[in-house]
Scaffold this active site. Structure first.
Site, PDB file in Angstrom:
ATOM      1  N   GLU A 194      -4.683  -7.092   5.043  1.00  0.00           N
ATOM      2  CA  GLU A 194      -4.796  -8.371   4.340  1.00  0.00           C
ATOM      3  C   GLU A 194      -3.663  -9.347   4.666  1.00  0.00           C
ATOM      4  OE1 GLU A 194      -7.376  -5.470   2.766  1.00  0.00           O
ATOM      5  OE2 GLU A 194      -5.187  -5.312   2.761  1.00  0.00           O
ATOM      6  N   CYS A 235       2.725  -1.371   6.843  1.00  0.00           N
ATOM      7  CA  CYS A 235       2.714  -0.065   7.497  1.00  0.00           C
ATOM      8  C   CYS A 235       1.289   0.474   7.548  1.00  0.00           C
ATOM      9  CB  CYS A 235       3.607   0.897   6.717  1.00  0.00           C
ATOM     10  SG  CYS A 235       3.637   2.562   7.407  1.00  0.00           S
ATOM     11  N   VAL A 236       0.956   1.040   8.698  1.00  0.00           N
ATOM     12  CA  VAL A 236      -0.320   1.739   8.867  1.00  0.00           C
ATOM     13  C   VAL A 236       0.020   3.130   9.386  1.00  0.00           C
ATOM     14  CG1 VAL A 236      -2.611   1.703   9.925  1.00  0.00           C
ATOM     15  CG2 VAL A 236      -1.404  -0.461   9.514  1.00  0.00           C
ATOM     16  N   ILE A 237      -0.459   4.147   8.681  1.00  0.00           N
ATOM     17  CA  ILE A 237      -0.181   5.534   9.065  1.00  0.00           C
ATOM     18  C   ILE A 237      -1.478   6.180   9.546  1.00  0.00           C
ATOM     19  CG2 ILE A 237       0.598   7.802   8.263  1.00  0.00           C
ATOM     20  CD1 ILE A 237       2.433   6.306   6.280  1.00  0.00           C
ATOM     21  N   MET A 282       7.042 -10.065  13.044  1.00  0.00           N
ATOM     22  CA  MET A 282       6.077  -9.019  12.723  1.00  0.00           C
ATOM     23  C   MET A 282       6.791  -7.692  12.511  1.00  0.00           C
ATOM     24  SD  MET A 282       2.698  -7.715  14.723  1.00  0.00           S
ATOM     25  CE  MET A 282       3.599  -6.708  15.875  1.00  0.00           C
ATOM     26  N   TYR A 294       0.824  -1.212   0.000  1.00  0.00           N
ATOM     27  CA  TYR A 294       0.000   0.000   0.000  1.00  0.00           C
ATOM     28  C   TYR A 294       0.860   1.264   0.000  1.00  0.00           C
ATOM     29  CZ  TYR A 294      -3.854   3.140   1.052  1.00  0.00           C
ATOM     30  OH  TYR A 294      -4.783   4.145   0.995  1.00  0.00           O
ATOM     31  N   ARG A 307      11.560   4.437  10.388  1.00  0.00           N
ATOM     32  CA  ARG A 307      11.474   3.094  10.975  1.00  0.00           C
ATOM     33  C   ARG A 307      11.770   2.006   9.947  1.00  0.00           C
ATOM     34  NH1 ARG A 307       6.282   4.999  14.131  1.00  0.00           N
ATOM     35  NH2 ARG A 307       7.326   5.962  15.900  1.00  0.00           N
ATOM     36  N   GLU A 338      -7.075  10.914   9.805  1.00  0.00           N
ATOM     37  CA  GLU A 338      -7.978  11.789  10.558  1.00  0.00           C
ATOM     38  C   GLU A 338      -9.187  11.061  11.132  1.00  0.00           C
ATOM     39  OE1 GLU A 338      -8.976  15.099   8.076  1.00  0.00           O
ATOM     40  OE2 GLU A 338      -6.879  15.610   7.721  1.00  0.00           O
ATOM     41  N   HIS A 385     -10.087   4.788  11.417  1.00  0.00           N
ATOM     42  CA  HIS A 385      -9.679   3.687  10.546  1.00  0.00           C
ATOM     43  C   HIS A 385      -8.341   3.097  10.984  1.00  0.00           C
ATOM     44  CE1 HIS A 385      -8.052   1.981   6.713  1.00  0.00           C
ATOM     45  NE2 HIS A 385      -9.246   1.426   6.738  1.00  0.00           N
TER      46      HIS A 385
END
Length: 142
Positions: A44, A68-70, A101, A11, A115, A73, A76
């Protein structure tokens, strides 16, 4: 020689590439075989790993989750992070598989890049080391 399945969320392409570089450098330095599959997003990743664990034609010694999850606002971010962590944990607990992980959760893309970079925090490399350690532990305790 151990064989690892790397599931890499694409993503955030730049971050995904950095995570993968850190991980594969660690494996190459330890003569570890690996296969890479791409997941469309971090959410996923648990499903992709479960497909492999349950698959009849797959034989991996360990699994590596890179993504990665950022924070945005909305809420989510919170739900994706929770789903990924709980999903990976459930797979590990139910199937007793070695897993590393390398999931970055960050407040900004800049922080995530730091990171992911193998010359800075090297989350991918550290996660690769973790799965190798867990494979050793798994083999000792079988």
């Amino acid at each position: 020689m151990s064989k690892i399945l790397i599931v890499n969320s694409v993503y955030y392409t730049e971050i995904a590439n950095l995570l993968l570089e850190g991980a594969t450098d660690k494996f190459k330095g330890n003569n570890i075989g690996y296969e890479i599959i791409k997941a469309p997003g971090t959410f996923e990743i648990p499903a992709a790993i479960l497909f492999a664990v349950k698959g009849k034609n797959t034989n991996y010694d360990g699994y590596l989750a890179l993504g990665c999850v950022i924070r945005g606002e909305t809420d989510h971010y919170k739900y994706v992070c929770k789903g990924v962590i709980e999903g990976l944990n459930a797979i590990v607990m139910h199937h007793a598989i070695p897993l590393g992980m390398g999931i970055i959760t960050a407040d900004s893309k800049d922080k995530a890049l730091i990171r992911a970079d193998k010359n800075k925090k090297n989350v991918g490399g550290h996660a690769a080391s973790t799965v190798l350690h867990m494979i050793d532990l798994h083999n000792k305790l079988k």
